[in-house]
Structure formats: C-alpha cells, structure tokens
Design a protein around this motif. Structure first.
Motif, PDB file in Angstrom:
ATOM      1  N   GLN A   1       0.859  -1.185   0.000  1.00  0.00           N
ATOM      2  CA  GLN A   1       0.000   0.000   0.000  1.00  0.00           C
ATOM      3  C   GLN A   1       0.894   1.233   0.000  1.00  0.00           C
ATOM      4  O   GLN A   1       1.878   1.290   0.750  1.00  0.00           O
ATOM      5  CB  GLN A   1      -0.888   0.022   1.235  1.00  0.00           C
ATOM      6  N   ILE A   2       0.565   2.220  -0.811  1.00  0.00           N
ATOM      7  CA  ILE A   2       1.428   3.399  -0.904  1.00  0.00           C
ATOM      8  C   ILE A   2       0.617   4.689  -0.784  1.00  0.00           C
ATOM      9  O   ILE A   2      -0.576   4.733  -1.081  1.00  0.00           O
ATOM     10  CB  ILE A   2       2.222   3.432  -2.234  1.00  0.00           C
ATOM     11  N   ARG A   3       1.297   5.722  -0.334  1.00  0.00           N
ATOM     12  CA  ARG A   3       0.834   7.100  -0.433  1.00  0.00           C
ATOM     13  C   ARG A   3       2.032   7.911  -0.919  1.00  0.00           C
ATOM     14  O   ARG A   3       3.156   7.689  -0.463  1.00  0.00           O
ATOM     15  CB  ARG A   3       0.362   7.660   0.915  1.00  0.00           C
ATOM     16  N   ILE A   4       1.800   8.833  -1.835  1.00  0.00           N
ATOM     17  CA  ILE A   4       2.873   9.675  -2.361  1.00  0.00           C
ATOM     18  C   ILE A   4       2.520  11.138  -2.101  1.00  0.00           C
ATOM     19  O   ILE A   4       1.392  11.563  -2.368  1.00  0.00           O
ATOM     20  CB  ILE A   4       3.072   9.479  -3.881  1.00  0.00           C
ATOM     21  N   PHE A   5       3.495  11.899  -1.608  1.00  0.00           N
ATOM     22  CA  PHE A   5       3.310  13.329  -1.382  1.00  0.00           C
ATOM     23  C   PHE A   5       4.416  14.114  -2.081  1.00  0.00           C
ATOM     24  O   PHE A   5       5.582  13.699  -2.083  1.00  0.00           O
ATOM     25  CB  PHE A   5       3.373  13.650   0.117  1.00  0.00           C
ATOM     26  N   MET A   6       4.041  15.253  -2.655  1.00  0.00           N
ATOM     27  CA  MET A   6       5.013  16.186  -3.217  1.00  0.00           C
ATOM     28  C   MET A   6       4.436  17.603  -3.121  1.00  0.00           C
ATOM     29  O   MET A   6       3.229  17.769  -2.908  1.00  0.00           O
ATOM     30  CB  MET A   6       5.318  15.839  -4.679  1.00  0.00           C
ATOM     31  N   PRO A   7       5.269  18.642  -3.264  1.00  0.00           N
ATOM     32  CA  PRO A   7       4.740  20.000  -3.275  1.00  0.00           C
ATOM     33  C   PRO A   7       3.978  20.271  -4.577  1.00  0.00           C
ATOM     34  O   PRO A   7       4.298  19.712  -5.628  1.00  0.00           O
ATOM     35  CB  PRO A   7       5.995  20.885  -3.204  1.00  0.00           C
ATOM     36  N   ARG A   8       2.979  21.158  -4.503  1.00  0.00           N
ATOM     37  CA  ARG A   8       2.243  21.543  -5.704  1.00  0.00           C
ATOM     38  C   ARG A   8       2.849  22.844  -6.244  1.00  0.00           C
ATOM     39  O   ARG A   8       2.338  23.930  -6.033  1.00  0.00           O
ATOM     40  CB  ARG A   8       0.747  21.736  -5.374  1.00  0.00           C
ATOM     41  N   TYR A   9       3.997  22.710  -6.928  1.00  0.00           N
ATOM     42  CA  TYR A   9       4.639  23.887  -7.512  1.00  0.00           C
ATOM     43  C   TYR A   9       3.737  24.502  -8.584  1.00  0.00           C
ATOM     44  O   TYR A   9       2.961  23.798  -9.244  1.00  0.00           O
ATOM     45  CB  TYR A   9       5.976  23.502  -8.145  1.00  0.00           C
ATOM     46  N   GLY A  10       3.901  25.801  -8.789  1.00  0.00           N
ATOM     47  CA  GLY A  10       3.063  26.515  -9.754  1.00  0.00           C
ATOM     48  C   GLY A  10       3.316  26.154 -11.198  1.00  0.00           C
ATOM     49  O   GLY A  10       2.521  26.498 -12.072  1.00  0.00           O
ATOM     50  N   ASN A  11       4.429  25.465 -11.463  1.00  0.00           N
ATOM     51  CA  ASN A  11       4.697  25.047 -12.850  1.00  0.00           C
ATOM     52  C   ASN A  11       4.131  23.666 -13.163  1.00  0.00           C
ATOM     53  O   ASN A  11       4.380  23.107 -14.219  1.00  0.00           O
ATOM     54  CB  ASN A  11       6.204  25.088 -13.156  1.00  0.00           C
ATOM     55  N   ILE A  12       3.345  23.116 -12.245  1.00  0.00           N
ATOM     56  CA  ILE A  12       2.610  21.878 -12.530  1.00  0.00           C
ATOM     57  C   ILE A  12       1.267  22.263 -13.155  1.00  0.00           C
ATOM     58  O   ILE A  12       0.531  23.073 -12.590  1.00  0.00           O
ATOM     59  CB  ILE A  12       2.380  21.062 -11.242  1.00  0.00           C
ATOM     60  N   ASN A  13       0.985  21.708 -14.290  1.00  0.00           N
ATOM     61  CA  ASN A  13      -0.245  22.046 -15.006  1.00  0.00           C
ATOM     62  C   ASN A  13      -1.424  21.296 -14.368  1.00  0.00           C
ATOM     63  O   ASN A  13      -1.612  20.099 -14.573  1.00  0.00           O
ATOM     64  CB  ASN A  13      -0.099  21.672 -16.490  1.00  0.00           C
TER      65      ASN A  13
ATOM     66  N   VAL B   1      -1.616  10.647  -6.084  1.00  0.00           N
ATOM     67  CA  VAL B   1      -0.570  11.518  -5.546  1.00  0.00           C
ATOM     68  C   VAL B   1      -1.221  12.671  -4.787  1.00  0.00           C
ATOM     69  O   VAL B   1      -2.170  13.290  -5.277  1.00  0.00           O
ATOM     70  CB  VAL B   1       0.328  12.074  -6.673  1.00  0.00           C
ATOM     71  N   TYR B   2      -0.717  12.951  -3.590  1.00  0.00           N
ATOM     72  CA  TYR B   2      -1.182  14.076  -2.782  1.00  0.00           C
ATOM     73  C   TYR B   2      -0.208  15.240  -2.946  1.00  0.00           C
ATOM     74  O   TYR B   2       1.010  15.047  -2.875  1.00  0.00           O
ATOM     75  CB  TYR B   2      -1.254  13.690  -1.302  1.00  0.00           C
ATOM     76  N   PHE B   3      -0.775  16.433  -3.128  1.00  0.00           N
ATOM     77  CA  PHE B   3       0.040  17.630  -3.318  1.00  0.00           C
ATOM     78  C   PHE B   3      -0.153  18.590  -2.151  1.00  0.00           C
ATOM     79  O   PHE B   3      -1.284  18.923  -1.787  1.00  0.00           O
ATOM     80  CB  PHE B   3      -0.350  18.346  -4.611  1.00  0.00           C
ATOM     81  N   ILE B   4       0.963  19.030  -1.564  1.00  0.00           N
ATOM     82  CA  ILE B   4       0.941  20.030  -0.499  1.00  0.00           C
ATOM     83  C   ILE B   4       1.011  21.406  -1.152  1.00  0.00           C
ATOM     84  O   ILE B   4       1.955  21.717  -1.879  1.00  0.00           O
ATOM     85  CB  ILE B   4       2.141  19.840   0.456  1.00  0.00           C
ATOM     86  N   ASP B   5       0.014  22.248  -0.879  1.00  0.00           N
ATOM     87  CA  ASP B   5      -0.072  23.534  -1.564  1.00  0.00           C
ATOM     88  C   ASP B   5      -0.283  24.671  -0.572  1.00  0.00           C
ATOM     89  O   ASP B   5      -0.829  24.486   0.524  1.00  0.00           O
ATOM     90  CB  ASP B   5      -1.241  23.499  -2.569  1.00  0.00           C
TER      91      ASP B   5
END
Length: 269
Positions: free
Chosen positions: A39-51, A91-95
């Motif tokens: 089982q996985i969870r993935i987190f990354m930042p939600r940079y403004g250059n992500i469409n 994928v979860y994005f921290i914004d």
C-alpha cells in the motif's frame, strides 16, 4: 512487499515535473511497491509550474483548511490530489498560495534559489505529517526523496515524536548527487527552533547547504539509500560514521530486487 504500507515523500515526481534522477526514482519505487501488493501514499509540493488542468488536480476539502505556523506566521494548508492513470496511483500535493504559486520549483529565472526555500521545506514537512494524521494511515516505512523533503525525518523524530500513528514507522532517506549550489536562508535554524526543536539537533544547519540538509535527514533516518552514482564524498563519509543500514547505488534498471530486499531485511527487520 505484500500488505506493507510505504509513504513516499518527494521533492519531485514524474509525470508532474521533468525527468531527472529524483523525479524518476520517486515514481519507480512506489510503482514497484504498488505492483508487488504493497500500500502506498505519495506526497510532493504543488509547484506553480505543474499544469493542474492537464494532470487533473483537484482540492480535497476534507483534508484542507488547516493553518500551519511557520516562523510565527499562520500559513493555510491546501491539499490536492491527482492520479497517474496507467498505474492507478494517487498523488497528494501540499499547496499554499504564498509558497507554491510561483511558476517554478526551486529557483527564479536567473537560477537563484528562492529566498523562502527554507520555509517551503518546513511547510512541506509539517503539511505531509498533518495530512497523513488526518488520513489515519500508519506507514511501516517512510521513504524520503529530494532535498525539499529533507526536513521530514527531523520533524517526525522531534516535533511529532509523540504521535502514535508514526510510533513504529521506519524512515529511509535516499541521497542523490543532484542538489543545489549555495545555501538557504541563514535564519533557517532559528525558524526550526521556533517549533521547539532544540538547537543541538540542528547545529549542522548553521550553514544550510545541500550537504548539511541531507546530513540532518540521515541523522534522523533508520536507513539510507545511495540513489546516484556520484554522491558527494562528504555525505558518504558521514553516513559511514553513523553505522546505519545503507544500500549502495543500484541502477534504475536493476533497483527493484535490491530495494525490496533492503526494505524487508534491513529496514523492517
């Protein structure tokens, strides 16, 4: 990896950002665990250059709405999610508007590091932990990729030391050769100390360089993976002194068996 829960926390991830060692392995490792029954969870930042439109990001209202205190300022936490369709991976994005709206990842158009990269890293670390707590999901392993995620081990072991959901979690940090030139804000140490983390835990960050950020990450990790062929000698020597399990570099074509064995025999032993 059948049934094991692994939380992947990364600075970068394909297909949302361009391919490099960090972004590619941050995709391939969870894909491998997912395919082998983990089982996985993935987190990354939600940079403004992500469409957001192309990748179909959308806000998760039930997880958003919290304020995180960063250096005495209340900063709203926004959580977005998207799916990688061919792998059925979420994928979860921290914004946050202040930290991640700008149309770039770590540097401005002249290649200069953003002045608030230190606060962005603090916000990201705290945002991941608070969101996982809301999900009520207790990971067996937390695997950290990339320097923007490098404060997570410190915050888990110090700021969130009494959180029962992470009591049995093991932390693995991947070290990459790809970092940054220069240093982050000289006041970074004070901003972390504001969270009640004792100064002795972060003396290394008197100089907030790439190598020193990774030293702090491995100080609070249970194991290390050398994820590049060319790692700064300063970091390899530092890991050797700590005498924690360390996986030598394995190419992306051959990593699956090596990572699986390392997770099961060294990290979860």
């Amino acid at each position: 990896m059948n049934g094991k829960k692994i939380l992947f926390v990364s600075s970068e991830l394909v297909p949302y950002l361009p391919e490099n060692e960090v972004s590619l392995m941050s995709y391939e490792a969870p894909r491998m665990v997912n395919a082998s029954g983990g089982q996985i969870r993935i987190f990354m930042p939600r940079y403004g250059n992500i469409n957001e439109r192309r990748h179909q990001l959308h806000e998760v209202i039930r997880l958003s709405g919290m304020n995180l205190v960063i250096n005495d300022l209340d900063m709203p936490l926004i959580i977005k999610v998207a799916s990688i369709p061919k792998e059925r991976i979420q994928v979860y994005f921290i914004d946050n508007e202040e930290y991640f709206k700008r149309k770039a990842t770590f540097t401005d158009e002249d290649g200069n590091l953003f002045a608030d990269n230190d606060e962005r890293a603090i916000f990201f670390a705290k945002g991941v932990v608070e969101t996982v707590k809301k999900l009520n999901w207790s990971p067996d392993i937390i695997h950290v990729h990339g320097w923007m995620a490098s404060l997570l081990p410190l915050y888990l072991r110090k700021y969130y030391a009494d959180e029962p959901i992470f009591a049995d979690s093991k932390i693995v940090t991947s070290i990459y050769g790809r970092g940054f030139e220069g240093e982050l804000d000289p006041n970074m140490k004070n901003k972390i100390a504001f969270d009640g983390i004792d100064a002795d835990s972060i003396t290394t960050l008197e100089k907030a360089s790439y190598n020193n950020l990774l030293k702090v990450a491995v100080d609070y990790s249970d194991a290390v993976i050398f994820a590049s062929e060319d790692i700064p000698e300063e970091l390899t020597a530092y890991v050797d002194k700590l005498q924690i399990p360390a996986l030598p570099y394995v190419s992306i074509q051959e990593f699956e068996e090596a990572y699986t064995q390392f997770y099961t025999t060294e990290v979860l032993k």
